[in-house]
Design a protein around this motif. Sequence first.
Motif, PDB file in Angstrom:
ATOM      1  N   ILE A 135       0.837  -1.202   0.000  1.00 53.02           N
ATOM      2  CA  ILE A 135       0.000   0.000   0.000  1.00 53.02           C
ATOM      3  C   ILE A 135       0.869   1.248   0.000  1.00 53.02           C
ATOM      4  O   ILE A 135       2.069   1.183   0.277  1.00 53.02           O
ATOM      5  N   TYR A 136       0.248   2.372  -0.299  1.00 56.12           N
ATOM      6  CA  TYR A 136       0.976   3.630  -0.377  1.00 56.12           C
ATOM      7  C   TYR A 136       1.109   4.249   1.015  1.00 56.12           C
ATOM      8  O   TYR A 136       0.482   5.241   1.348  1.00 56.12           O
ATOM      9  N   GLU A 137       1.923   3.612   1.847  1.00 57.76           N
ATOM     10  CA  GLU A 137       2.257   4.113   3.185  1.00 57.76           C
ATOM     11  C   GLU A 137       3.754   3.913   3.354  1.00 57.76           C
ATOM     12  O   GLU A 137       4.233   2.785   3.395  1.00 57.76           O
ATOM     13  N   LYS A 138       4.488   5.022   3.441  1.00 56.80           N
ATOM     14  CA  LYS A 138       5.950   4.958   3.457  1.00 56.80           C
ATOM     15  C   LYS A 138       6.508   4.738   4.860  1.00 56.80           C
ATOM     16  O   LYS A 138       5.993   5.252   5.830  1.00 56.80           O
ATOM     17  N   ASN A 139       7.602   3.970   4.919  1.00 58.04           N
ATOM     18  CA  ASN A 139       8.371   3.734   6.144  1.00 58.04           C
ATOM     19  C   ASN A 139       9.806   4.158   5.834  1.00 58.04           C
ATOM     20  O   ASN A 139      10.503   3.484   5.087  1.00 58.04           O
ATOM     21  N   TYR A 140      10.224   5.287   6.383  1.00 57.63           N
ATOM     22  CA  TYR A 140      11.547   5.828   6.065  1.00 57.63           C
ATOM     23  C   TYR A 140      12.643   5.048   6.784  1.00 57.63           C
ATOM     24  O   TYR A 140      12.491   4.644   7.928  1.00 57.63           O
ATOM     25  N   MET A 141      13.773   4.870   6.077  1.00 58.52           N
ATOM     26  CA  MET A 141      14.910   4.105   6.585  1.00 58.52           C
ATOM     27  C   MET A 141      16.012   5.063   7.018  1.00 58.52           C
ATOM     28  O   MET A 141      16.787   5.524   6.199  1.00 58.52           O
ATOM     29  N   GLY A 142      16.090   5.363   8.290  1.00 58.56           N
ATOM     30  CA  GLY A 142      17.151   6.227   8.798  1.00 58.56           C
ATOM     31  C   GLY A 142      16.880   7.694   8.579  1.00 58.56           C
ATOM     32  O   GLY A 142      15.959   8.081   7.877  1.00 58.56           O
ATOM     33  N   ASN A 143      17.700   8.500   9.190  1.00 53.78           N
ATOM     34  CA  ASN A 143      17.561   9.951   9.101  1.00 53.78           C
ATOM     35  C   ASN A 143      18.147  10.494   7.809  1.00 53.78           C
ATOM     36  O   ASN A 143      19.246  10.120   7.411  1.00 53.78           O
ATOM     37  N   ARG A 144      17.407  11.354   7.164  1.00 54.86           N
ATOM     38  CA  ARG A 144      17.878  12.139   6.024  1.00 54.86           C
ATOM     39  C   ARG A 144      18.329  11.332   4.821  1.00 54.86           C
ATOM     40  O   ARG A 144      18.862  11.879   3.876  1.00 54.86           O
ATOM     41  N   SER A 145      18.186  10.023   4.830  1.00 51.66           N
ATOM     42  CA  SER A 145      18.636   9.243   3.680  1.00 51.66           C
ATOM     43  C   SER A 145      17.654   9.354   2.525  1.00 51.66           C
ATOM     44  O   SER A 145      18.036   9.187   1.376  1.00 51.66           O
ATOM     45  N   GLY A 146      16.389   9.617   2.830  1.00 51.89           N
ATOM     46  CA  GLY A 146      15.374   9.692   1.795  1.00 51.89           C
ATOM     47  C   GLY A 146      14.890   8.338   1.323  1.00 51.89           C
ATOM     48  O   GLY A 146      13.943   8.239   0.564  1.00 51.89           O
ATOM     49  N   ARG A 147      15.540   7.259   1.754  1.00 55.53           N
ATOM     50  CA  ARG A 147      15.123   5.908   1.365  1.00 55.53           C
ATOM     51  C   ARG A 147      13.937   5.481   2.205  1.00 55.53           C
ATOM     52  O   ARG A 147      13.829   5.808   3.378  1.00 55.53           O
ATOM     53  N   PHE A 148      13.063   4.709   1.587  1.00 51.88           N
ATOM     54  CA  PHE A 148      11.889   4.218   2.298  1.00 51.88           C
ATOM     55  C   PHE A 148      11.417   2.920   1.670  1.00 51.88           C
ATOM     56  O   PHE A 148      11.821   2.556   0.568  1.00 51.88           O
ATOM     57  N   SER A 149      10.582   2.232   2.399  1.00 53.79           N
ATOM     58  CA  SER A 149       9.882   1.063   1.872  1.00 53.79           C
ATOM     59  C   SER A 149       8.401   1.291   2.142  1.00 53.79           C
ATOM     60  O   SER A 149       8.030   2.055   3.031  1.00 53.79           O
ATOM     61  N   TYR A 150       7.577   0.630   1.361  1.00 54.22           N
ATOM     62  CA  TYR A 150       6.142   0.754   1.561  1.00 54.22           C
ATOM     63  C   TYR A 150       5.649  -0.305   2.542  1.00 54.22           C
ATOM     64  O   TYR A 150       6.279  -1.346   2.728  1.00 54.22           O
ATOM     65  N   SER A 151       4.511  -0.028   3.140  1.00 53.35           N
ATOM     66  CA  SER A 151       3.858  -0.986   4.030  1.00 53.35           C
ATOM     67  C   SER A 151       3.053  -1.984   3.214  1.00 53.35           C
ATOM     68  O   SER A 151       2.759  -1.751   2.045  1.00 53.35           O
ATOM     69  N   TYR A 152       2.699  -3.096   3.834  1.00 53.39           N
ATOM     70  CA  TYR A 152       1.776  -4.051   3.233  1.00 53.39           C
ATOM     71  C   TYR A 152       0.543  -4.135   4.111  1.00 53.39           C
ATOM     72  O   TYR A 152       0.553  -3.734   5.277  1.00 53.39           O
ATOM     73  N   MET A 153      -0.528  -4.684   3.537  1.00 56.22           N
ATOM     74  CA  MET A 153      -1.789  -4.803   4.255  1.00 56.22           C
ATOM     75  C   MET A 153      -2.439  -6.131   3.876  1.00 56.22           C
ATOM     76  O   MET A 153      -2.381  -6.553   2.725  1.00 56.22           O
ATOM     77  N   PHE A 154      -3.018  -6.784   4.883  1.00 56.58           N
ATOM     78  CA  PHE A 154      -3.775  -8.013   4.634  1.00 56.58           C
ATOM     79  C   PHE A 154      -4.953  -8.054   5.592  1.00 56.58           C
ATOM     80  O   PHE A 154      -4.977  -7.353   6.601  1.00 56.58           O
TER      81      PHE A 154
END
Length: 106
Positions: free
Chosen positions: A46-65
């Motif tokens: 789903i379109y819900e971001k989980n950011y990886m660390g400070n200021r890196s700008g990298r993220f992964s999306y959440s899943y839903m079931f």
Amino acid sequence: MKKIKDYFWITFAIALFGCLIYKIAMNSFTDHFLGSNPQHIKAIIIYEKNYMGNRSGRFSYSYMFGINGKTYKGNSHNSSLQPGDTVEVIYNEEHPDINKPLHPKE
């Protein structure tokens, strides 16, 4: 006024420490809490971001079931997955909020 400021910072520090402990415990003990017979299910990204660390700008999306009409979410921990993709998830049958994706982390 100084007492209120002091109480605020003490409360803030305790809350921050509590959140940190909670995150560490959930990550460290998820395998244990999944039980001896974890269930498998397909989840949708789903379109819900989980950011990886400070200021890196990298993220992964959440899943839903969903199970028995109730919705559960988790962090996919994979930045290559996009909303609409699917991922296999394992979860505790009695407590589906304890879950994790089966694909390897990046």
